[in-house]
Scaffold this active site. Structure first.
Site, mmCIF file in Angstrom:
data_model
loop_
_atom_site.group_PDB
_atom_site.id
_atom_site.type_symbol
_atom_site.label_atom_id
_atom_site.label_comp_id
_atom_site.label_asym_id
_atom_site.label_seq_id
_atom_site.Cartn_x
_atom_site.Cartn_y
_atom_site.Cartn_z
ATOM 1 N N HIS A 316 1.337 -0.906 -0.072
ATOM 2 C CA HIS A 316 0.065 0.458 0.295
ATOM 3 C C HIS A 316 1.086 1.239 0.133
ATOM 4 O O HIS A 316 0.469 2.552 -0.438
ATOM 5 C CB HIS A 316 -0.825 -0.414 1.384
ATOM 6 C CG HIS A 316 -2.151 0.897 0.958
ATOM 7 N ND1 HIS A 316 -2.872 0.713 -0.005
ATOM 8 C CD2 HIS A 316 -2.482 2.546 1.527
ATOM 9 C CE1 HIS A 316 -4.015 1.966 0.247
ATOM 10 N NE2 HIS A 316 -3.736 3.117 1.457
ATOM 11 N N ARG A 319 1.294 3.167 -3.229
ATOM 12 C CA ARG A 319 -0.092 3.842 -3.153
ATOM 13 C C ARG A 319 0.529 5.367 -3.190
ATOM 14 O O ARG A 319 0.373 6.400 -3.159
ATOM 15 C CB ARG A 319 -1.514 3.779 -2.510
ATOM 16 C CG ARG A 319 -2.599 4.598 -3.102
ATOM 17 C CD ARG A 319 -3.480 4.014 -2.855
ATOM 18 N NE ARG A 319 -4.643 4.419 -2.254
ATOM 19 C CZ ARG A 319 -5.537 4.998 -3.761
ATOM 20 N NH1 ARG A 319 -5.524 4.273 -4.519
ATOM 21 N NH2 ARG A 319 -6.681 5.600 -2.565
#
Length: 392
Positions: A316, A319
């Protein structure tokens, strides 16, 4: 309208209906006359039709009883049902199963929540505690159940709201520099694994959005990916988080290693409709890639090989890295929020510190106002058109 019923004993009892239509009978004995039974029932019927009347028997319903009535009618995702089942079984039912709804107070809920946070799950030598965020998730389920009980007119107020929990220690996101990411990518030997990492950091897609991405959503000619399908590992849902499709530009370097697989049915169950094409990043044997397996097999070794394992970067965080690069190069936070699919720009503000003003920015903004013809600063889109893409 109330009425009377003759019993086998020859005596009478009164009968009436609640506003819901349920039939009730007079309590406290029977009557010798039909008229007396009907009058008693009429008096009770008048009371139940008054505004604010509540069925006295509602106070006898326990949370466990209410759970059985409430659960079947909930409109939530199957994955949410599965996630909440463990919370309910392990944390809510042991505490609230036999508690009458009307007797649960805010103090009771606060005491329970505080105890959950402070409970030592480890040993004296190595204590381990639940995160407040975990207890908040259990509490949210309880709040929803009590809100539904208000709607069902079983209780007047929700005792599970305004519960205070200590904040968790902040887990800071990791933002990789371009040089750090280049080292990470170079440490991945398999080109298709590298293609997925490049795609994640080059588009800012969440793992479920990339793992559920279908070929017909990828427009390599125009250089755009449409984020619409998402997977939870079991099925394909026709909408991402926030339930809004979005369009993200593709840059050349983010698809250089991409080998587009043959178009076919993805082989994964779809929530709605038929599958129109295959997955862009299928697992080696078909189906959906698993993020934990990919992290353990691909990203973790690459971080170690690149000397970056001390940073603790996750999938993540790619991102987060995407958003930080945009902010560093002057893309407005509103546009970043749009590309990430954030419903509120408040969520995007964690990247605001990357958008620091440079000396050149300040010099232009504070140019001499006495100059008659001040040239306007040219707009910079920051988007490079896609030149090509490797295809089979």
């Amino acid at each position: 309208m109330a009425w009377s019923q003759k019993l086998p004993s020859g005596r009478y009892r009164g009968a009436y209906r609640l506003p819901s239509g349920e039939v009730r009978y007079t309590r406290g004995g029977t009557f010798t006359s039909k008229r007396a039974a009907k009058d008693a029932a009429t008096e009770l019927e008048v009371k139940v039709k008054r505004p604010g009347w509540r069925d006295p028997r509602a106070s006898e319903i326990t949370w466990g009883d209410w759970l059985e009535m409430w659960s079947p009618g909930r409109q939530i995702e199957p994955s949410t049902v599965e996630n909440e089942a463990g919370m309910i079984e392990q944390h809510l039912l042991p505490q609230w199963r036999d508690a009458p709804l009307a007797g649960i107070t805010r103090h009771d809920v606060q005491t329970w929540a505080t105890r959950m946070v402070k409970e030592n799950l480890g040993t004296e030598e190595e204590p381990r505690y639940r995160k407040s965020s975990s207890v908040r998730r259990y509490l949210n389920v309880f709040v929803s159940s009590m809100t539904a009980a208000i709607d069902a007119e079983l209780i007047d107020t929700n005792p599970a709201t305004r519960i205070k929990l200590p904040p968790d220690a902040a887990g800071d996101p990791v933002f990789l520099t371009r040089e750090q990411y280049a080292a990470l990518s170079a440490a991945v030997p398999n080109s298709q694994d590298r293609a997925l990492l490049d795609f994640l950091v080059g588009t800012g897609l969440r793992w479920g959005e990339a793992a559920g991405l279908h070929l017909h959503r990828l427009d390599l000619t125009r250089g755009v990916v449409t984020v619409a399908d998402v997977t939870d590992g079991r099925e394909i849902k026709p909408y991402p988080k926030g339930r809004r499709q979005r369009h993200v530009p593709l840059l050349q370097w983010s698809v250089d290693y991409l080998e587009v697989p043959a178009a076919r049915d993805c082989g994964v169950q779809h929530r709605a409709g038929r599958c129109p094409s295959g997955l862009v990043f299928p697992a080696a044997r078909g189906g959906i890639r698993d993020d934990r397996n990919f992290y353990r097999r691909v990203m973790q070794p690459a971080l170690k090989a690149a000397g970056l394992d001390h940073m603790g970067a996750t999938l993540h965080d790619l991102r987060h890295t995407y958003a930080s690069w945009l902010a560093q190069d002057g893309v407005p936070l509103g546009r970043i929020a749009e590309l990430l699919g954030h419903r509120s720009i408040t969520t995007t503000e964690i990247y605001a510190h990357f958008a620091t003003a440079t000396a050149a920015d300040i010099a232009f903004a504070m140019r001499d106002p006495r100059e008659a013809n001040v040239k306007q600063k040219p707009a910079v889109s920051g988007i490079i058109p896609l030149r090509r893409a490797t295809q089979e």
